[in-house]
Write a protein that holds these residues in place. Structure first.
Motif, PDB file in Angstrom:
ATOM      1  N   VAL A  14       0.863  -1.188   0.000  1.00 41.80           N
ATOM      2  CA  VAL A  14       0.000   0.000   0.000  1.00 41.80           C
ATOM      3  C   VAL A  14       0.893   1.230   0.000  1.00 41.80           C
ATOM      4  CG1 VAL A  14      -1.771   1.297   1.243  1.00 41.80           C
ATOM      5  CG2 VAL A  14      -1.833  -1.205   1.263  1.00 41.80           C
ATOM      6  N   CYS A  15       0.634   2.138  -0.925  1.00 40.06           N
ATOM      7  CA  CYS A  15       1.352   3.409  -0.989  1.00 40.06           C
ATOM      8  C   CYS A  15       0.391   4.514  -0.583  1.00 40.06           C
ATOM      9  CB  CYS A  15       1.859   3.663  -2.409  1.00 40.06           C
ATOM     10  SG  CYS A  15       2.452   5.347  -2.681  1.00 40.06           S
ATOM     11  N   LEU A  16       0.797   5.316   0.384  1.00 42.91           N
ATOM     12  CA  LEU A  16      -0.001   6.460   0.822  1.00 42.91           C
ATOM     13  C   LEU A  16       0.624   7.722   0.240  1.00 42.91           C
ATOM     14  CD1 LEU A  16      -0.442   5.402   4.546  1.00 42.91           C
ATOM     15  CD2 LEU A  16      -2.038   5.046   2.643  1.00 42.91           C
ATOM     16  N   GLY A  17      -0.099   8.363  -0.663  1.00 45.59           N
ATOM     17  CA  GLY A  17       0.361   9.611  -1.248  1.00 45.59           C
ATOM     18  C   GLY A  17      -0.089  10.773  -0.382  1.00 45.59           C
ATOM     19  N   THR A  18       0.830  11.684  -0.104  1.00 41.11           N
ATOM     20  CA  THR A  18       0.535  12.783   0.812  1.00 41.11           C
ATOM     21  C   THR A  18       0.823  14.137   0.191  1.00 41.11           C
ATOM     22  OG1 THR A  18       2.750  12.805   1.774  1.00 41.11           O
ATOM     23  CG2 THR A  18       1.132  11.305   2.780  1.00 41.11           C
ATOM     24  N   ASP A  19       0.321  15.150   0.854  1.00 44.02           N
ATOM     25  CA  ASP A  19       0.581  16.534   0.493  1.00 44.02           C
ATOM     26  C   ASP A  19       0.909  17.275   1.782  1.00 44.02           C
ATOM     27  OD1 ASP A  19       0.064  18.876  -1.610  1.00 44.02           O
ATOM     28  OD2 ASP A  19      -0.766  19.473   0.336  1.00 44.02           O
ATOM     29  N   PRO A  20       1.992  18.060   1.810  1.00 40.80           N
ATOM     30  CA  PRO A  20       2.372  18.718   3.063  1.00 40.80           C
ATOM     31  C   PRO A  20       1.312  19.671   3.621  1.00 40.80           C
ATOM     32  CG  PRO A  20       3.805  19.430   1.255  1.00 40.80           C
ATOM     33  CD  PRO A  20       2.909  18.353   0.725  1.00 40.80           C
ATOM     34  N   PHE A  21       0.469  20.207   2.793  1.00 43.58           N
ATOM     35  CA  PHE A  21      -0.557  21.150   3.244  1.00 43.58           C
ATOM     36  C   PHE A  21      -1.877  20.444   3.569  1.00 43.58           C
ATOM     37  CE2 PHE A  21      -3.850  24.395   2.699  1.00 43.58           C
ATOM     38  CZ  PHE A  21      -3.296  25.491   3.328  1.00 43.58           C
ATOM     39  N   HIS A  22      -2.246  19.450   2.769  1.00 38.90           N
ATOM     40  CA  HIS A  22      -3.586  18.865   2.851  1.00 38.90           C
ATOM     41  C   HIS A  22      -3.659  17.500   3.547  1.00 38.90           C
ATOM     42  CE1 HIS A  22      -5.584  21.962   0.533  1.00 38.90           C
ATOM     43  NE2 HIS A  22      -4.544  21.966  -0.277  1.00 38.90           N
ATOM     44  N   THR A  23      -2.535  16.933   3.953  1.00 40.59           N
ATOM     45  CA  THR A  23      -2.563  15.639   4.644  1.00 40.59           C
ATOM     46  C   THR A  23      -2.144  15.857   6.095  1.00 40.59           C
ATOM     47  OG1 THR A  23      -1.933  14.540   2.569  1.00 40.59           O
ATOM     48  CG2 THR A  23      -1.791  13.246   4.596  1.00 40.59           C
ATOM     49  N   ASP A  44       4.511   7.864  -0.390  1.00 39.86           N
ATOM     50  CA  ASP A  44       4.856   8.604  -1.607  1.00 39.86           C
ATOM     51  C   ASP A  44       5.781   7.855  -2.565  1.00 39.86           C
ATOM     52  OD1 ASP A  44       3.308  10.959  -1.125  1.00 39.86           O
ATOM     53  OD2 ASP A  44       4.727  11.483   0.440  1.00 39.86           O
ATOM     54  N   SER A  45       5.704   6.531  -2.590  1.00 40.80           N
ATOM     55  CA  SER A  45       6.468   5.759  -3.564  1.00 40.80           C
ATOM     56  C   SER A  45       5.760   4.437  -3.819  1.00 40.80           C
ATOM     57  CB  SER A  45       7.881   5.489  -3.048  1.00 40.80           C
ATOM     58  OG  SER A  45       8.606   4.725  -3.990  1.00 40.80           O
ATOM     59  N   PRO A  46       5.482   4.116  -5.048  1.00 41.48           N
ATOM     60  CA  PRO A  46       5.982   4.732  -6.265  1.00 41.48           C
ATOM     61  C   PRO A  46       5.179   5.942  -6.740  1.00 41.48           C
ATOM     62  CG  PRO A  46       4.731   2.803  -6.845  1.00 41.48           C
ATOM     63  CD  PRO A  46       4.768   2.873  -5.342  1.00 41.48           C
ATOM     64  N   PHE A  47       4.049   6.200  -6.098  1.00 42.36           N
ATOM     65  CA  PHE A  47       3.234   7.353  -6.477  1.00 42.36           C
ATOM     66  C   PHE A  47       3.186   8.323  -5.308  1.00 42.36           C
ATOM     67  CE2 PHE A  47       1.525   3.649  -8.728  1.00 42.36           C
ATOM     68  CZ  PHE A  47       1.740   4.054 -10.037  1.00 42.36           C
ATOM     69  N   GLY A  48       3.288   9.593  -5.587  1.00 42.08           N
ATOM     70  CA  GLY A  48       3.273  10.589  -4.531  1.00 42.08           C
ATOM     71  C   GLY A  48       2.240  11.660  -4.791  1.00 42.08           C
ATOM     72  N   GLY A  49       1.901  12.364  -3.737  1.00 43.61           N
ATOM     73  CA  GLY A  49       0.973  13.481  -3.863  1.00 43.61           C
ATOM     74  C   GLY A  49      -0.468  13.060  -3.691  1.00 43.61           C
ATOM     75  N   THR A  50      -1.350  14.026  -3.843  1.00 42.00           N
ATOM     76  CA  THR A  50      -2.792  13.814  -3.706  1.00 42.00           C
ATOM     77  C   THR A  50      -3.512  14.614  -4.783  1.00 42.00           C
ATOM     78  OG1 THR A  50      -3.120  15.695  -2.241  1.00 42.00           O
ATOM     79  CG2 THR A  50      -2.586  13.587  -1.191  1.00 42.00           C
ATOM     80  N   TYR A  51      -4.806  14.413  -4.852  1.00 39.71           N
ATOM     81  CA  TYR A  51      -5.640  15.211  -5.743  1.00 39.71           C
ATOM     82  C   TYR A  51      -6.487  16.156  -4.902  1.00 39.71           C
ATOM     83  CZ  TYR A  51      -4.401  12.027  -9.475  1.00 39.71           C
ATOM     84  OH  TYR A  51      -3.704  11.302 -10.401  1.00 39.71           O
ATOM     85  N   VAL A  52      -6.365  17.442  -5.168  1.00 39.27           N
ATOM     86  CA  VAL A  52      -7.144  18.470  -4.488  1.00 39.27           C
ATOM     87  C   VAL A  52      -7.620  19.447  -5.564  1.00 39.27           C
ATOM     88  CG1 VAL A  52      -7.063  20.369  -2.819  1.00 39.27           C
ATOM     89  CG2 VAL A  52      -5.769  18.280  -2.373  1.00 39.27           C
TER      90      VAL A  52
END
Length: 103
Positions: A14-23, A44-52
């Motif tokens: 399981v990869c948890l993608g995060t955002d420093p402002f929104h997570t 944040d690996s292999p996919f990083g970030g979130t959708y906002v």
């Protein structure tokens, strides 16, 4: 898969993608706890970030975001086969995360 830009990185179950402002830390902690039964959980690996939505991105702290990427071989037979024995465990983990998120 061929479309993945960073296919050589770590491949946790399981990869948890995060955002420093929104997570927020509490959301990330809840996700880590929920997915613990599924095996290794990466960040944040292999996919990083979130959708906002862009209207809120970086502006509204109450808009929280977390991306959950699940390696397919943890719940199905590859390539594109039937569901496997990991599916009920994954479903319980997803439900636990939803239950942990305050309304």
């Amino acid at each position: 898969l061929p479309y993945e830009l960073h296919g050589e990185g770590p491949r946790p179950a399981v990869c948890l993608g995060t955002d420093p402002f929104h997570t927020p830390p509490g959301l990330l902690a809840a996700a880590r706890a929920a997915f613990e039964p599924c095996g290794e959980t990466g960040l944040d690996s292999p996919f990083g970030g979130t959708y906002v939505p862009l209207d809120y991105y970086g502006r509204r702290h109450e808009v929280r975001a977390l991306m959950v990427e699940i390696r397919r071989d943890t719940y199905m037979t590859e390539p594109g086969g039937p569901a496997g024995p990991g599916l009920p465990r994954l479903a319980r983990s997803l439900a636990a995360l939803v239950d942990a998120v305050p309304v």
